[in-house]
Write a protein that holds these residues in place. Sequence first.
Motif, PDB file in Angstrom:
ATOM      1  N   UNK A  62      29.023  26.309  46.456  1.00 17.23           N
ATOM      2  CA  UNK A  62      29.633  27.382  47.117  1.00 17.23           C
ATOM      3  C   UNK A  62      29.797  28.493  46.195  1.00 17.23           C
ATOM      4  N   UNK A  63      29.369  29.833  46.374  1.00 17.54           N
ATOM      5  CA  UNK A  63      29.724  30.906  45.529  1.00 17.54           C
ATOM      6  C   UNK A  63      30.452  31.985  46.502  1.00 17.54           C
ATOM      7  N   UNK A  64      31.700  32.309  46.064  1.00 15.24           N
ATOM      8  CA  UNK A  64      32.581  32.923  46.676  1.00 15.24           C
ATOM      9  C   UNK A  64      32.977  34.353  45.743  1.00 15.24           C
ATOM     10  N   UNK A  65      32.697  35.463  46.578  1.00 16.42           N
ATOM     11  CA  UNK A  65      33.109  36.756  46.051  1.00 16.42           C
ATOM     12  C   UNK A  65      34.496  36.828  46.025  1.00 16.42           C
ATOM     13  N   UNK A  66      35.170  37.373  44.685  1.00 17.89           N
ATOM     14  CA  UNK A  66      36.446  37.548  44.527  1.00 17.89           C
ATOM     15  C   UNK A  66      36.825  38.795  44.637  1.00 17.89           C
ATOM     16  N   UNK A  67      38.069  39.341  44.763  1.00 19.52           N
ATOM     17  CA  UNK A  67      38.662  40.462  44.606  1.00 19.52           C
ATOM     18  C   UNK A  67      40.054  40.696  44.045  1.00 19.52           C
ATOM     19  N   UNK A  68      40.515  41.707  43.585  1.00 18.73           N
ATOM     20  CA  UNK A  68      41.746  41.884  42.732  1.00 18.73           C
ATOM     21  C   UNK A  68      42.780  41.822  43.882  1.00 18.73           C
ATOM     22  N   UNK A  69      43.778  41.015  43.893  1.00 23.39           N
ATOM     23  CA  UNK A  69      44.980  40.798  45.018  1.00 23.39           C
ATOM     24  C   UNK A  69      46.305  41.218  44.127  1.00 23.39           C
ATOM     25  N   UNK A  70      47.327  41.101  44.764  1.00 24.08           N
ATOM     26  CA  UNK A  70      48.818  41.278  44.365  1.00 24.08           C
ATOM     27  C   UNK A  70      49.027  40.545  43.218  1.00 24.08           C
ATOM     28  N   UNK A  71      48.768  39.118  43.377  1.00 22.08           N
ATOM     29  CA  UNK A  71      49.350  38.123  42.624  1.00 22.08           C
ATOM     30  C   UNK A  71      48.100  37.609  41.881  1.00 22.08           C
ATOM     31  N   UNK A  72      46.997  38.074  41.663  1.00 15.51           N
ATOM     32  CA  UNK A  72      45.886  37.553  41.002  1.00 15.51           C
ATOM     33  C   UNK A  72      44.515  37.744  41.858  1.00 15.51           C
TER      34      UNK A  72
END
Lengths: 291, 407
Positions: free
Chosen positions: B283-293
């Motif tokens: 699985x390749x999952x796009x990530x994004x900046x969140x509040x805690x990481x």
Amino acid sequence: MNRANMHVWGWLLLLPAAALLALFTHYPALATILHSLYSTARPNRPSRFIGLDQYATMLDDPVFHQVLWNNTIFALGTIPASIALALLMAVWVNDRLAGRGFLRLAYFTPTILPMIAVANIWMFFYTPDYGLVDQIAGLFGFARHNWLGSRDTVLGCLIVLTIWKEAGFFMIFYLAALQQMPPNLAEAAALEGASRWTFFRRVTFPLVMPTTLFVLINAVINSFRLVDHIVAMTKGGPDNASSLLLYYIFEVGFKYWDTGYAAALTVVLLALLAGLATAQFLYLDKRVHYR
Amino acid sequence: MDFDSWAFPGIACAYNNRRGNLAARSGGSRTPGAHCGLATGGRVSEIVVESVSKLWGATKAVDAVSFTAAAGQLLVLLGPSGCGKSTTLRLIAGLEAASAGRIRIGGRDVTDLPPAQRGLSMVFQSYALFPHLSVAENILFGLKVRKVPATERAARLQRVASLLGLDTLLERRPSQLSGGQQQRVALGRAIIAETPVCLMDEPLSNLDAQLRQDMRREIRGLQQKLGITMVYVTHDQTEAMSMADQVILLRQGRIEQDAAPAELYARPATTFTARFIGTPPMNLIALADGAAGAVVRGSDGPALFDDKGDGLLAGIRPEDIRIAERQGVPARIVTVEYLGADSVAACTIGDQPIAVRTPGRLNLKPAAAVSLLWSPAALHLFDAATGRRVDDDRLRRVRDRAFVASA
């Protein structure tokens, strides 16, 4: 619909085609055999049953012997040569080479031309003195020659012309057969180090055998069937040196109006062709690999 | 990956017994070529391909490809159709001429030699058997061409036929054989040449699944027994993973990754490799900046690890994910596919699809809410822009700071 009705339907559906075949193929063939057993009707002498007399006449007819011999030479001269040439040309134009479409067309052109046109072209080639053959021969110091007017060369001239006309036609069948062959057979053979000739002898030739059988039967039939070029070029002459069986039948039937004898000759021709075709099938069919 | 567990040493010679008592024979010698009498004459050849290119007009079918197949190794060229793997094989075979680069076999530069002089044999995808010749004639074709004496021919045919279980079929024509038997004849024609190198172009793609599995083992067994250097082309990653010593993954004429199967699976160098290897693939999952990481893009947490997430793809193998009641990343079931030994659940986290492979039967209805867990070690990271794996130091840092942990 019950069973009997279905049979009636079946036969009714077959009837038109069967009637045409019977009328124009089977009846004439049988009528010819029948006619060959009767004398030709003359104004003062009606046709009567004479049994196998026509065939007896044939045995003593020097012209019949001559045309049969001519036809044998013609068949032996044209069939192997045109088939070999056709296969050679097909292998050649099946290769990846520049302008092969053009080459294929060029090889096929003689087939498209009507025989009368071909005869005209070759009449010019064979013309004494200023014909193409004599002009080229003249460059090398050969004397003029009346190619079509000489008993020794006239049949050879017709054989060359026929090979030229037939080879292109047979090439098309070979080309189709060669293109059915998977290209990796050649690659597998190349990996084993097989030369082009070995590959041809051990693989290509056996694999196109069905085509060869088909072409062979056609070539045999053609060698007894072609008559246009004789009509256009030599009229069987000189001295029957270029007359073939079918042309002789035409002469007997429609020039001398001896229809009974012509019928007998026709029966011989049919028997000959049927015999040859059967022999080829029986002999070669076991040796042919069909995919 | 340990092949010895299934590469039965006795398999090739004991083929006749396969339906009978293979188990009884499988303790045989594992010296290459020892009890088959067939060998490559002690010559083992390494294949070196040096920046080889092949152009079809303006298209680069093979683009500056370099690799080495060590002597006695089974090297798999793997890739989707049109990636240049078959062309590369045909370049080695000499069936195509290289536009650039050199090819050396056993230290000898063969780039300009015709196929027959390269000392190799080849099995074609369509087998390329001569349809008018018997099995025996097909196998002997090359020996006859090379004018090997009749007595030696007969002896070699005898050995190859018993090795491959073809003894009773020698008089048949290829059309009278099943697909698997035709495959064996093609193999026989390749190994009777006793060349040190054997090339295989998708040899199993015309067989049914069961037979494919059997032949995979048999070919691998033969290759090891005879000590052949083998280059094997396939688009089937299962074949590549299960047979190869070394796998070269190709993409659009270039090498994407050149590694052993275990490495390819454990450390995919690019997202392409990650997507190609594994069933289902990583699985390749796009990530994004969140509040805690870093969070999964389109979701509002929880954070996967304490770092930036923008421009990164998280790679997690479906078999490394567990479905839990709570604690993990909330996800929603889309469909569940039951495969017998295990089930594959297609889920979504936020707007990102993710496949989960769990043992046994999974009784969850579509749209059910679940929670997904994986261990930090199962996490891979790729740069979304270049598709390349992030370097080890960074990955280690991230794994140390992962929040989602398998209990």
